[in-house]
Scaffold this motif. Structure first.
Motif, PDB file in Angstrom:
ATOM      1  N   LEU A 124       0.857  -1.177   0.000  1.00 20.29           N
ATOM      2  CA  LEU A 124       0.000   0.000   0.000  1.00 20.29           C
ATOM      3  C   LEU A 124       0.898   1.233   0.000  1.00 20.29           C
ATOM      4  O   LEU A 124       1.781   1.367   0.853  1.00 20.29           O
ATOM      5  CB  LEU A 124      -0.896   0.002   1.243  1.00 20.29           C
ATOM      6  N   LEU A 125       0.690   2.109  -0.970  1.00 22.44           N
ATOM      7  CA  LEU A 125       1.496   3.323  -1.093  1.00 22.44           C
ATOM      8  C   LEU A 125       0.606   4.543  -0.916  1.00 22.44           C
ATOM      9  O   LEU A 125      -0.364   4.725  -1.654  1.00 22.44           O
ATOM     10  CB  LEU A 125       2.177   3.373  -2.463  1.00 22.44           C
ATOM     11  N   VAL A 126       0.928   5.352   0.078  1.00 23.70           N
ATOM     12  CA  VAL A 126       0.208   6.599   0.321  1.00 23.70           C
ATOM     13  C   VAL A 126       1.219   7.738   0.356  1.00 23.70           C
ATOM     14  O   VAL A 126       2.411   7.518   0.617  1.00 23.70           O
ATOM     15  CB  VAL A 126      -0.594   6.558   1.642  1.00 23.70           C
ATOM     16  N   PRO A 127       0.778   8.960   0.089  1.00 22.65           N
ATOM     17  CA  PRO A 127       1.708  10.091   0.091  1.00 22.65           C
ATOM     18  C   PRO A 127       2.408  10.275   1.432  1.00 22.65           C
ATOM     19  O   PRO A 127       1.808  10.140   2.499  1.00 22.65           O
ATOM     20  CB  PRO A 127       0.794  11.286  -0.221  1.00 22.65           C
ATOM     21  N   GLY A 128       3.703  10.535   1.372  1.00 19.26           N
ATOM     22  CA  GLY A 128       4.455  10.892   2.564  1.00 19.26           C
ATOM     23  C   GLY A 128       5.095   9.755   3.326  1.00 19.26           C
ATOM     24  O   GLY A 128       5.719   9.981   4.359  1.00 19.26           O
ATOM     25  N   ARG A 129       4.972   8.524   2.853  1.00 23.74           N
ATOM     26  CA  ARG A 129       5.625   7.405   3.518  1.00 23.74           C
ATOM     27  C   ARG A 129       5.951   6.320   2.498  1.00 23.74           C
ATOM     28  O   ARG A 129       5.357   6.267   1.425  1.00 23.74           O
ATOM     29  CB  ARG A 129       4.764   6.835   4.650  1.00 23.74           C
ATOM     30  N   THR A 130       6.910   5.478   2.846  1.00 28.80           N
ATOM     31  CA  THR A 130       7.260   4.390   1.940  1.00 28.80           C
ATOM     32  C   THR A 130       6.184   3.311   1.981  1.00 28.80           C
ATOM     33  O   THR A 130       5.371   3.252   2.913  1.00 28.80           O
ATOM     34  CB  THR A 130       8.620   3.790   2.329  1.00 28.80           C
ATOM     35  N   ALA A 131       6.193   2.452   0.987  1.00 28.47           N
ATOM     36  CA  ALA A 131       5.147   1.443   0.852  1.00 28.47           C
ATOM     37  C   ALA A 131       5.165   0.449   2.007  1.00 28.47           C
ATOM     38  O   ALA A 131       6.219   0.117   2.551  1.00 28.47           O
ATOM     39  CB  ALA A 131       5.309   0.701  -0.466  1.00 28.47           C
ATOM     40  N   VAL A 132       3.980  -0.013   2.388  1.00 30.83           N
ATOM     41  CA  VAL A 132       3.812  -0.967   3.485  1.00 30.83           C
ATOM     42  C   VAL A 132       3.216  -2.260   2.926  1.00 30.83           C
ATOM     43  O   VAL A 132       2.201  -2.242   2.224  1.00 30.83           O
ATOM     44  CB  VAL A 132       2.891  -0.395   4.578  1.00 30.83           C
ATOM     45  N   SER A 133       3.864  -3.383   3.228  1.00 37.47           N
ATOM     46  CA  SER A 133       3.385  -4.680   2.735  1.00 37.47           C
ATOM     47  C   SER A 133       2.221  -5.200   3.577  1.00 37.47           C
ATOM     48  O   SER A 133       2.166  -4.965   4.787  1.00 37.47           O
ATOM     49  CB  SER A 133       4.522  -5.706   2.761  1.00 37.47           C
ATOM     50  N   ILE A 136     -11.027  -3.788  -0.023  1.00 34.15           N
ATOM     51  CA  ILE A 136     -10.176  -4.707   0.741  1.00 34.15           C
ATOM     52  C   ILE A 136      -9.839  -4.056   2.073  1.00 34.15           C
ATOM     53  O   ILE A 136      -9.933  -2.833   2.231  1.00 34.15           O
ATOM     54  CB  ILE A 136      -8.864  -5.058   0.000  1.00 34.15           C
ATOM     55  N   GLU A 137      -9.481  -4.874   3.052  1.00 35.86           N
ATOM     56  CA  GLU A 137      -8.999  -4.343   4.319  1.00 35.86           C
ATOM     57  C   GLU A 137      -7.540  -3.931   4.146  1.00 35.86           C
ATOM     58  O   GLU A 137      -6.738  -4.667   3.580  1.00 35.86           O
ATOM     59  CB  GLU A 137      -9.120  -5.403   5.416  1.00 35.86           C
ATOM     60  N   VAL A 138      -7.203  -2.735   4.628  1.00 34.35           N
ATOM     61  CA  VAL A 138      -5.841  -2.218   4.497  1.00 34.35           C
ATOM     62  C   VAL A 138      -5.259  -1.970   5.892  1.00 34.35           C
ATOM     63  O   VAL A 138      -6.006  -1.825   6.877  1.00 34.35           O
ATOM     64  CB  VAL A 138      -5.824  -0.922   3.665  1.00 34.35           C
ATOM     65  N   PRO A 139      -3.929  -1.942   6.023  1.00 31.72           N
ATOM     66  CA  PRO A 139      -3.295  -1.869   7.344  1.00 31.72           C
ATOM     67  C   PRO A 139      -3.433  -0.531   8.054  1.00 31.72           C
ATOM     68  O   PRO A 139      -3.186  -0.440   9.255  1.00 31.72           O
ATOM     69  CB  PRO A 139      -1.824  -2.183   7.049  1.00 31.72           C
ATOM     70  N   PHE A 140      -3.811   0.528   7.348  1.00 34.09           N
ATOM     71  CA  PHE A 140      -4.000   1.837   7.987  1.00 34.09           C
ATOM     72  C   PHE A 140      -4.902   2.679   7.091  1.00 34.09           C
ATOM     73  O   PHE A 140      -5.082   2.372   5.899  1.00 34.09           O
ATOM     74  CB  PHE A 140      -2.660   2.535   8.246  1.00 34.09           C
ATOM     75  N   PRO A 141      -5.475   3.748   7.613  1.00 35.72           N
ATOM     76  CA  PRO A 141      -6.374   4.589   6.806  1.00 35.72           C
ATOM     77  C   PRO A 141      -5.661   5.165   5.583  1.00 35.72           C
ATOM     78  O   PRO A 141      -4.471   5.474   5.638  1.00 35.72           O
ATOM     79  CB  PRO A 141      -6.783   5.705   7.780  1.00 35.72           C
ATOM     80  N   VAL A 142      -6.406   5.285   4.492  1.00 33.69           N
ATOM     81  CA  VAL A 142      -5.826   5.851   3.271  1.00 33.69           C
ATOM     82  C   VAL A 142      -6.452   7.221   2.999  1.00 33.69           C
ATOM     83  O   VAL A 142      -7.625   7.445   3.303  1.00 33.69           O
ATOM     84  CB  VAL A 142      -6.028   4.922   2.057  1.00 33.69           C
ATOM     85  N   PRO A 143      -5.667   8.137   2.442  1.00 29.44           N
ATOM     86  CA  PRO A 143      -6.182   9.462   2.112  1.00 29.44           C
ATOM     87  C   PRO A 143      -6.935   9.462   0.793  1.00 29.44           C
ATOM     88  O   PRO A 143      -7.286   8.403   0.262  1.00 29.44           O
ATOM     89  CB  PRO A 143      -4.899  10.296   2.020  1.00 29.44           C
ATOM     90  N   GLU A 144      -7.120  10.655   0.249  1.00 27.66           N
ATOM     91  CA  GLU A 144      -7.881  10.820  -0.989  1.00 27.66           C
ATOM     92  C   GLU A 144      -7.337   9.960  -2.122  1.00 27.66           C
ATOM     93  O   GLU A 144      -8.083   9.421  -2.920  1.00 27.66           O
ATOM     94  CB  GLU A 144      -7.842  12.294  -1.418  1.00 27.66           C
ATOM     95  N   TYR A 145      -6.014   9.816  -2.185  1.00 30.64           N
ATOM     96  CA  TYR A 145      -5.406   9.104  -3.298  1.00 30.64           C
ATOM     97  C   TYR A 145      -4.350   8.146  -2.753  1.00 30.64           C
ATOM     98  O   TYR A 145      -3.457   8.551  -2.011  1.00 30.64           O
ATOM     99  CB  TYR A 145      -4.745  10.094  -4.259  1.00 30.64           C
ATOM    100  N   ALA A 146      -4.470   6.878  -3.087  1.00 34.65           N
ATOM    101  CA  ALA A 146      -3.493   5.865  -2.667  1.00 34.65           C
ATOM    102  C   ALA A 146      -3.453   4.770  -3.723  1.00 34.65           C
ATOM    103  O   ALA A 146      -4.380   4.634  -4.523  1.00 34.65           O
ATOM    104  CB  ALA A 146      -3.874   5.277  -1.301  1.00 34.65           C
ATOM    105  N   LEU A 147      -2.377   4.003  -3.726  1.00 31.45           N
ATOM    106  CA  LEU A 147      -2.205   2.934  -4.696  1.00 31.45           C
ATOM    107  C   LEU A 147      -1.905   1.622  -3.986  1.00 31.45           C
ATOM    108  O   LEU A 147      -1.320   1.600  -2.899  1.00 31.45           O
ATOM    109  CB  LEU A 147      -1.022   3.226  -5.639  1.00 31.45           C
ATOM    110  N   ILE A 148      -2.304   0.523  -4.596  1.00 34.76           N
ATOM    111  CA  ILE A 148      -1.806  -0.789  -4.175  1.00 34.76           C
ATOM    112  C   ILE A 148      -1.046  -1.374  -5.357  1.00 34.76           C
ATOM    113  O   ILE A 148      -1.391  -1.141  -6.518  1.00 34.76           O
ATOM    114  CB  ILE A 148      -2.925  -1.751  -3.716  1.00 34.76           C
ATOM    115  N   ARG A 149       0.021  -2.128  -5.046  1.00 26.48           N
ATOM    116  CA  ARG A 149       0.859  -2.728  -6.067  1.00 26.48           C
ATOM    117  C   ARG A 149       1.375  -4.049  -5.559  1.00 26.48           C
ATOM    118  O   ARG A 149       1.318  -4.333  -4.351  1.00 26.48           O
ATOM    119  CB  ARG A 149       2.013  -1.795  -6.440  1.00 26.48           C
TER     120      ARG A 149
END
Length: 412
Positions: free
Chosen positions: A361-370, A396-409
């Motif tokens: 999970l990639l969100v602005p301001g932090r590195t990706a979290v598996s 899907i359930e994600v490990p933390f809240p996501v903002p307006e724009y986020a990506l999964i890869r």
């Protein structure tokens, strides 16, 4: 010390939104003509108007490339194109040809004009002369060292900005001025139609070559396993040198990649922003984080180097062993909502994945979290095992809240 602008590539609207969401201060793009990346999706006039409105609402600037070398018969179309860009209220035009520059100045006297890297500016004197003509920023040639950039900064007017590429593909030709594509395919690289023959796999039948008058200077052109990529340069990556870049006097750090994916735009922009944020929070205590390089290695790239910044490019910007990308990372989904009660994030699908796969999970301001995909729900709330259809909406359930724009890869 002024914080440099982060300028990100926008090959289409999706890539633009990724770059903006992940920290770009400005984006550069092209219309459907007169730009040096005709193979990118690029923008219609309606899309340019939409993009300007989108970016300006978020405090982000838009620069439009008008950096081909037009022939005389193209100037009537060019005139109409420039006027339309003025109507759209873009923030600057990026121009390499003197005739185009003077036409833009005549038609749009209040328009901010940037001189493209295609103009091959390598000296303070050239910067000054462009400034006299009306340029507010010079995008320096890639063939300059960091020390040469610092000297230029010291010798030009304070109000004149300088910009340099710090990440992405490099061209084997000087400042991109190449005739190889035109010669081999009829596609003119200087008019945006490069076929990239420098990346082709050339087969040879001898182990080396020689110039007839230099028989003692033979060149072995076999690279690896019989494959020879004699023109294909490495990619530029300056993430390990943020303090040097920030202290050089550069007004803008530019990321190459209008033909790359939205995932690339998000990841690279986000990584450089994190590094620059850390530096300006406390320059004395700045510490490079190796995770940033792992982020940049997760997206499509060739072998990395530091280009011309630190001396002879033959030491580190030599030919790739392969012209292909080391990694082709793509977004699997783009978030459009989050439910705090359930911990579910809502995505529009880009690529297929299934329950049990490890994603990031990639969100602005932090590195990706598996995280591992536990459960998936379709847009009707029914549980499903996989997301098979392009543009399908799912949760899907994600490990933390996501903002307006986020990506999964996919996780590496």
């Amino acid at each position: 010390m002024k914080r440099p602008e982060i300028l990100a590539p926008a090959g289409n609207m999706e890539k633009l939104k990724s770059a903006v969401a992940f920290g770009a201060d400005a984006v550069y793009m092209a219309g459907n003509s007169f730009g040096m990346r005709s193979a990118a999706d690029n923008f219609t006039y309606d899309e340019i108007f939409e993009a300007v409105e989108y970016c300006h609402a978020r405090g982000v600037k838009i620069y439009i490339t008008v950096n081909t070398m037009p022939r005389s018969e193209e100037y009537e179309r060019l005139r109409a194109h420039i006027l339309k860009l003025g109507e759209a209220k873009v923030d600057a035009l990026i121009i390499s040809d003197l005739g185009v520059f003077m036409l833009a100045k005549e038609l749009l006297p209040k328009m901010t004009l940037h001189v493209s890297t295609q103009a091959s500016v390598v000296s303070a004197r050239t910067c000054i002369e462009w400034h006299k003509l009306g340029a507010s920023r010079i995008i320096l040639a890639r063939e300059l060292s960091l020390e040469e950039i610092k000297r230029i900064r010291a010798e030009i007017p304070e109000e004149l900005e300088i910009e340099a590429f710090v990440h992405g593909s490099m061209c084997v030709a000087y400042s991109g001025r190449c005739l190889l594509s035109n010669y081999l395919t009829g596609r003119d690289a200087n008019r945006g139609a490069c076929a990239q023959p420098c990346r082709w796999d050339y087969k040879i039948f001898t182990a080396d070559i020689e110039e007839v008058k230099r028989k003692d200077e033979r060149l072995n052109i076999i690279e690896e396993n019989g494959e020879s990529f004699t023109f294909s340069s490495r990619d530029l990556c300056m993430i390990e040198h943020i303090p040097e870049l920030c202290e050089s006097g550069l007004s803008c750090l530019k990321i190459e990649g209008r033909m790359k994916s939205s995932c690339y735009a998000a990841t690279v922009t986000n990584t450089y922003k994190m590094a620059i944020d850390r530096y300006f929070e406390s320059p004395e205590d700045y510490a490079y984080d190796p995770v940033w390089m792992k982020e940049l290695e997760s997206v499509s790239h060739r072998e990395y180097c530091t280009g011309f910044f630190f001396g002879d490019p033959m030491d580190n910007a030599n030919i790739c062993k392969t012209p292909g990308y080391i990694r082709e990372q793509a977004a699997l989904g783009v978030a459009y909502g989050y439910d705090a009660e359930t911990g579910r994030a809502y995505f529009t699908q880009k690529n297929k994945f299934s329950v049990g796969e490890e994603l990031e999970l990639l969100v602005p301001g932090r590195t990706a979290v598996s995280f591992t995909v536990g459960r998936i729900w379709d847009e009707n709330g029914s549980e499903i095992d996989s997301v098979p259809h392009p543009m399908m909406r799912f949760a899907i359930e994600v490990p933390f809240p996501v903002p307006e724009y986020a990506l999964i890869r996919y996780a590496p």
